[in-house]
Design a protein around this motif. Structure first.
Motif, PDB file in Angstrom:
ATOM      1  N   LYS A 152       0.823  -1.209   0.000  1.00 12.45           N
ATOM      2  CA  LYS A 152       0.000   0.000   0.000  1.00 12.45           C
ATOM      3  C   LYS A 152       0.857   1.259   0.000  1.00 12.45           C
ATOM      4  CE  LYS A 152      -4.082  -1.966   2.255  1.00 12.45           C
ATOM      5  NZ  LYS A 152      -4.995  -1.890   3.421  1.00 12.45           N
ATOM      6  N   PHE A 153       1.987   1.213   0.657  1.00 12.34           N
ATOM      7  CA  PHE A 153       2.869   2.388   0.674  1.00 12.34           C
ATOM      8  C   PHE A 153       3.399   2.689  -0.733  1.00 12.34           C
ATOM      9  CE2 PHE A 153       7.163   4.190   1.041  1.00 12.34           C
ATOM     10  CZ  PHE A 153       6.879   5.358   1.732  1.00 12.34           C
ATOM     11  N   ILE A 154       3.799   1.663  -1.472  1.00  8.96           N
ATOM     12  CA  ILE A 154       4.298   1.872  -2.831  1.00  8.96           C
ATOM     13  C   ILE A 154       3.195   2.427  -3.740  1.00  8.96           C
ATOM     14  CG2 ILE A 154       5.222   0.698  -4.872  1.00  8.96           C
ATOM     15  CD1 ILE A 154       6.657  -1.228  -3.017  1.00  8.96           C
ATOM     16  N   GLU A 155       1.980   1.897  -3.629  1.00 13.71           N
ATOM     17  CA  GLU A 155       0.876   2.365  -4.468  1.00 13.71           C
ATOM     18  C   GLU A 155       0.470   3.789  -4.118  1.00 13.71           C
ATOM     19  OE1 GLU A 155      -2.205  -0.442  -3.984  1.00 13.71           O
ATOM     20  OE2 GLU A 155      -1.205  -2.057  -5.098  1.00 13.71           O
ATOM     21  N   SER A 156       0.445   4.127  -2.844  1.00 16.10           N
ATOM     22  CA  SER A 156       0.084   5.488  -2.446  1.00 16.10           C
ATOM     23  C   SER A 156       1.143   6.492  -2.864  1.00 16.10           C
ATOM     24  CB  SER A 156      -0.133   5.549  -0.931  1.00 16.10           C
ATOM     25  OG  SER A 156       1.058   5.186  -0.241  1.00 16.10           O
ATOM     26  N   ALA A 157       2.419   6.080  -2.869  1.00 15.76           N
ATOM     27  CA  ALA A 157       3.476   6.983  -3.319  1.00 15.76           C
ATOM     28  C   ALA A 157       3.377   7.247  -4.813  1.00 15.76           C
ATOM     29  CB  ALA A 157       4.833   6.395  -2.977  1.00 15.76           C
ATOM     30  N   LEU A 158       2.980   6.256  -5.587  1.00 17.18           N
ATOM     31  CA  LEU A 158       2.828   6.467  -7.023  1.00 17.18           C
ATOM     32  C   LEU A 158       1.685   7.411  -7.356  1.00 17.18           C
ATOM     33  CD1 LEU A 158       3.459   2.846  -8.361  1.00 17.18           C
ATOM     34  CD2 LEU A 158       4.962   4.838  -8.582  1.00 17.18           C
ATOM     35  N   GLU A 159       0.699   7.486  -6.491  1.00 14.55           N
ATOM     36  CA  GLU A 159      -0.377   8.446  -6.736  1.00 14.55           C
ATOM     37  C   GLU A 159       0.137   9.876  -6.707  1.00 14.55           C
ATOM     38  OE1 GLU A 159      -3.376   7.654  -3.887  1.00 14.55           O
ATOM     39  OE2 GLU A 159      -3.980   5.723  -4.775  1.00 14.55           O
TER      40      GLU A 159
ATOM     41  N   ASP B 131      12.460   4.914  -4.034  1.00 17.84           N
ATOM     42  CA  ASP B 131      13.851   5.377  -4.073  1.00 17.84           C
ATOM     43  C   ASP B 131      13.983   6.836  -4.463  1.00 17.84           C
ATOM     44  OD1 ASP B 131      12.993   5.080  -6.631  1.00 17.84           O
ATOM     45  OD2 ASP B 131      14.547   3.661  -7.255  1.00 17.84           O
ATOM     46  N   GLY B 132      12.872   7.569  -4.566  1.00 20.57           N
ATOM     47  CA  GLY B 132      12.920   9.002  -4.846  1.00 20.57           C
ATOM     48  C   GLY B 132      12.885   9.365  -6.311  1.00 20.57           C
ATOM     49  N   ARG B 133      12.755   8.423  -7.214  1.00 20.24           N
ATOM     50  CA  ARG B 133      12.726   8.729  -8.652  1.00 20.24           C
ATOM     51  C   ARG B 133      11.321   9.095  -9.101  1.00 20.24           C
ATOM     52  NH1 ARG B 133      14.388   3.752 -11.787  1.00 20.24           N
ATOM     53  NH2 ARG B 133      13.440   2.653 -10.014  1.00 20.24           N
ATOM     54  N   ARG B 134      11.265   9.674 -10.287  1.00 20.64           N
ATOM     55  CA  ARG B 134       9.988   9.925 -10.943  1.00 20.64           C
ATOM     56  C   ARG B 134       9.533   8.639 -11.641  1.00 20.64           C
ATOM     57  NH1 ARG B 134       7.744  14.215  -8.929  1.00 20.64           N
ATOM     58  NH2 ARG B 134       6.515  14.438 -10.849  1.00 20.64           N
ATOM     59  N   PRO B 135       8.291   8.519 -12.087  1.00 22.45           N
ATOM     60  CA  PRO B 135       7.814   7.265 -12.698  1.00 22.45           C
ATOM     61  C   PRO B 135       8.589   6.830 -13.935  1.00 22.45           C
ATOM     62  CG  PRO B 135       5.949   8.629 -12.050  1.00 22.45           C
ATOM     63  CD  PRO B 135       7.183   9.466 -11.869  1.00 22.45           C
ATOM     64  N   PHE B 136       9.124   7.780 -14.737  1.00 25.22           N
ATOM     65  CA  PHE B 136       9.805   7.418 -15.988  1.00 25.22           C
ATOM     66  C   PHE B 136      11.299   7.760 -15.933  1.00 25.22           C
ATOM     67  CE2 PHE B 136       5.382   8.523 -17.357  1.00 25.22           C
ATOM     68  CZ  PHE B 136       4.969   7.208 -17.550  1.00 25.22           C
ATOM     69  N   ASP B 137      11.910   7.587 -14.774  1.00 21.01           N
ATOM     70  CA  ASP B 137      13.352   7.828 -14.611  1.00 21.01           C
ATOM     71  C   ASP B 137      14.068   6.497 -14.424  1.00 21.01           C
ATOM     72  OD1 ASP B 137      12.888  10.506 -14.812  1.00 21.01           O
ATOM     73  OD2 ASP B 137      12.977  10.899 -12.642  1.00 21.01           O
ATOM     74  N   TYR B 138      15.278   6.437 -15.043  1.00 21.90           N
ATOM     75  CA  TYR B 138      16.131   5.260 -14.873  1.00 21.90           C
ATOM     76  C   TYR B 138      17.035   5.433 -13.649  1.00 21.90           C
ATOM     77  CZ  TYR B 138      15.607   1.998 -18.767  1.00 21.90           C
ATOM     78  OH  TYR B 138      15.146   1.009 -19.616  1.00 21.90           O
ATOM     79  N   ARG B 139      17.483   4.316 -13.123  1.00 21.36           N
ATOM     80  CA  ARG B 139      18.478   4.357 -12.060  1.00 21.36           C
ATOM     81  C   ARG B 139      19.868   4.647 -12.643  1.00 21.36           C
ATOM     82  NH1 ARG B 139      17.266  -1.438  -9.519  1.00 21.36           N
ATOM     83  NH2 ARG B 139      16.940  -1.801 -11.768  1.00 21.36           N
TER      84      ARG B 139
ATOM     85  N   MET C 279       1.953   3.236 -13.998  1.00 21.47           N
ATOM     86  CA  MET C 279       2.938   2.616 -14.879  1.00 21.47           C
ATOM     87  C   MET C 279       4.297   3.268 -14.602  1.00 21.47           C
ATOM     88  SD  MET C 279       3.011   2.466 -19.051  1.00 21.47           S
ATOM     89  CE  MET C 279       2.966   4.258 -19.142  1.00 21.47           C
ATOM     90  N   VAL C 280       5.310   2.444 -14.382  1.00 20.16           N
ATOM     91  CA  VAL C 280       6.658   2.945 -14.089  1.00 20.16           C
ATOM     92  C   VAL C 280       7.643   2.267 -15.038  1.00 20.16           C
ATOM     93  CG1 VAL C 280       6.154   3.434 -11.665  1.00 20.16           C
ATOM     94  CG2 VAL C 280       7.057   1.191 -12.323  1.00 20.16           C
ATOM     95  N   ILE C 281       8.809   2.883 -15.145  1.00 29.11           N
ATOM     96  CA  ILE C 281       9.882   2.362 -15.984  1.00 29.11           C
ATOM     97  C   ILE C 281      11.043   1.924 -15.081  1.00 29.11           C
ATOM     98  CG2 ILE C 281      11.150   4.527 -16.330  1.00 29.11           C
ATOM     99  CD1 ILE C 281      11.448   3.779 -19.251  1.00 29.11           C
ATOM    100  N   ASP C 282      11.770   0.901 -15.479  1.00 25.41           N
ATOM    101  CA  ASP C 282      12.903   0.372 -14.710  1.00 25.41           C
ATOM    102  C   ASP C 282      12.464   0.030 -13.279  1.00 25.41           C
ATOM    103  OD1 ASP C 282      15.432  -0.395 -13.897  1.00 25.41           O
ATOM    104  OD2 ASP C 282      16.122   1.659 -13.538  1.00 25.41           O
ATOM    105  N   PRO C 283      11.627  -0.988 -13.101  1.00 29.19           N
ATOM    106  CA  PRO C 283      11.140  -1.319 -11.761  1.00 29.19           C
ATOM    107  C   PRO C 283      12.230  -1.926 -10.894  1.00 29.19           C
ATOM    108  CG  PRO C 283      10.398  -2.965 -13.323  1.00 29.19           C
ATOM    109  CD  PRO C 283      11.083  -1.908 -14.126  1.00 29.19           C
ATOM    110  N   THR C 284      12.172  -1.668  -9.592  1.00 27.05           N
ATOM    111  CA  THR C 284      13.100  -2.248  -8.630  1.00 27.05           C
ATOM    112  C   THR C 284      12.577  -3.618  -8.176  1.00 27.05           C
ATOM    113  OG1 THR C 284      12.015  -1.164  -6.772  1.00 27.05           O
ATOM    114  CG2 THR C 284      13.803   0.041  -7.863  1.00 27.05           C
ATOM    115  N   HIS C 285      13.345  -4.240  -7.297  1.00 24.91           N
ATOM    116  CA  HIS C 285      12.948  -5.552  -6.785  1.00 24.91           C
ATOM    117  C   HIS C 285      11.660  -5.452  -5.967  1.00 24.91           C
ATOM    118  CE1 HIS C 285      13.505  -9.705  -5.814  1.00 24.91           C
ATOM    119  NE2 HIS C 285      13.563  -9.475  -4.502  1.00 24.91           N
ATOM    120  N   HIS C 286      11.474  -4.373  -5.237  1.00 22.47           N
ATOM    121  CA  HIS C 286      10.239  -4.184  -4.447  1.00 22.47           C
ATOM    122  C   HIS C 286       9.044  -3.932  -5.357  1.00 22.47           C
ATOM    123  CE1 HIS C 286      13.503  -3.324  -1.583  1.00 22.47           C
ATOM    124  NE2 HIS C 286      12.658  -3.741  -0.634  1.00 22.47           N
ATOM    125  N   GLU C 287       9.233  -3.146  -6.400  1.00 21.49           N
ATOM    126  CA  GLU C 287       8.120  -2.845  -7.301  1.00 21.49           C
ATOM    127  C   GLU C 287       7.723  -4.067  -8.126  1.00 21.49           C
ATOM    128  OE1 GLU C 287       9.195   1.908  -7.940  1.00 21.49           O
ATOM    129  OE2 GLU C 287       9.775   0.408  -9.439  1.00 21.49           O
TER     130      GLU C 287
END
Length: 443
Positions: A17-24, A30-38, A212-220
């Motif tokens: 729920k924390f990950i989904e609420s942050a995407l809203e 990790d502080g990135r925008r939805p379409f930013d690469y690491r 929708m996000v780009i370059d997902p992490t292990h948590h995402e």
């Protein structure tokens, strides 16, 4: 299967729920925008065809090798390209050792499809003898750490290794011209592969119904409902699309993903080309045999400074020449000193013995005194002058000193009692005169 599910890391409901609420709020964990690469880091090994890519916490190594094999019957003039993946339990507890898992097979197929179906590598240039020998290129991908988005990191590692790989050069010989000879790198420079373009894989993760996000992490990846990997080059040409998961995707969403992926592919392509050019420059410098510069002068420096350097070099050369001339003068002085010393000896160098250096009267007297020899009634100091005067004079026998008889007898006594000395070399003048007079009488 039960052991693998037991080792799989699972997230709690609160974390999801924390990950989904942050995407809203268009933010990620990790502080990135939805379409930013690491952060992307590409490194190369000392050998050609090895690369190491780190994308955030994801760490992958790639190695490219080649060997001569027989071609396929339907394609006798083309080489082969294959991709193999290795998932180590050290990278993720869910990975099994031994046989490849489903995720490993899927990763290898995505990378292989993006490279082979797009004709990125010129396989016809890998043919050596049509229908008999072709080059087989093998790409090995080793997963060192699973931090999410293995597809993009593995694709970048494979491309970087292919761009730096060089295969051995071979020639054909023999009677029938079918004998293949491989040349080592020391004999002939290896040849690089012909790569037409770089197919870049960009992965999208769908979380919930709208995010929708780009370059997902292990948590995402643990909370996503679906995933789509788009492979395209910098020109925007779509090479392959892989859709995984049960989440449905609308056509408009797919077109939006293609537009975003085209921009990201251009950025990643530029980064890969930059690091590859740097690697090639370093490799060329390592191949050059360097020699230490001798009396080098920087022509870009100011005229005064360059002039000072040249003057300093000129002074050094003059000092060397002066030191050489001084050494020659010292050596000449030694020779002159030795000559003067010889002249001080009685009689100088003997005319009958070219290796004689003369007799020192003081040393001769001291030697005779130490041996206790009989005193010779002859003035040794005037011995040399007497000998020279006698050789020059042509006076008759009547002018000879009567003391010469006694001198002759004394010389005979010394010859019988003592060892022969340099005086024995001096011939008594009475004998020489008598011989001369006898010759005159005979005439």
């Amino acid at each position: 299967m039960e052991q693998r599910l037991g080792n799989t890391w699972r997230m709690t409901v609160n974390e999801k729920k924390f990950i989904e609420s942050a995407l809203e709020s268009e933010l990620r964990v990790d502080g990135r925008r939805p379409f930013d690469y690491r952060a992307l880091t590409i490194k190369f090994g000392r050998e050609d065809g090895s690369s190491e890519v780190q994308l955030g916490q994801t760490h992958i190594m790639s190695f490219v090798t080649s060997q001569l094999v027989q071609p396929y019957r339907d394609r006798p003039n083309e080489g082969t390209l294959s991709v193999f993946t290795e998932f180590s339990p050290m990278a993720d507890p869910s990975f099994e050792a031994g046989r490849p898992s489903e995720s490993a097979v899927e990763l290898g197929r995505i990378i292989d499809r993006g490279l082979r179906e797009s004709r990125a590598v010129d396989t016809e240039s890998l043919c050596v003898v049509a229908g008999k020998w072709v080059w087989s290129i093998r790409i090995d991908l080793h997963i060192l750490d699973n931090g999410g988005n293995l597809v993009d990191a593995a694709n970048i590692a494979a491309l970087a290794a292919l761009l730096t790989f060089r295969r051995p050069e071979c020639t054909l010989g023999g009677d029938d011209g079918q004998e293949v000879t491989l040349h080592p790198p020391e004999v002939r420079e290896p040849l690089p592969l012909i790569v037409h373009h770089l197919p870049i894989a960009v992965t999208f993760a769908f979380i919930g119904d709208e995010h929708m996000v780009i370059d997902p992490t292990h948590h995402e990846e643990a909370v996503m409902g679906g995933r789509m990997s788009v492979t395209l080059n910098a020109n925007g040409d779509v090479c392959a699309i892989q859709k995984a998961g049960g989440h449905g995707v609308m056509q408009s969403v797919v077109m939006q993903c293609l537009r975003i992926a085209s921009v990201k592919a251009g950025d990643i392509t530029s980064k890969i080309k930059t690091v590859v050019e740097s690697y090639k420059t370093d490799r060329a410098l390592r191949m050059v045999k360097r020699h230490a510069p001798i009396n080098a002068v920087d022509v870009n420096e100011s005229g005064g400074k360059a002039k000072q350097i040249l003057e300093g070099q000129k002074l050094k050369s003059e000092e060397c020449s002066v030191s050489q001339s001084d050494d020659m003068d010292v050596e000449q002085g030694r020779i002159n000193k030795r000559t003067d010393k010889n002249r001080s000896f009685t009689g100088g160098p003997s005319s009958w013995d070219p290796y004689s250096e003369g007799v020192n009267t003081d040393e001769l007297k001291a030697t005779l005194a130490s041996r206790g020899s009989v005193a010779v009634p002859m003035n040794l100091d005037n011995l040399g002058d007497t000998i020279r005067d006698e050789t020059k004079s042509d006076e008759p026998l009547s002018d000879v000193n009567p003391v010469s008889s006694s001198t002759d007898s004394a010389g005979k006594e010394m010859a019988t009692s003592k060892e022969k000395t340099l005086q024995d070399a001096v011939k008594p003048k009475n004998k020489r005169k008598k011989k001369k007079s006898s010759n005159t009488a005979a005439v």
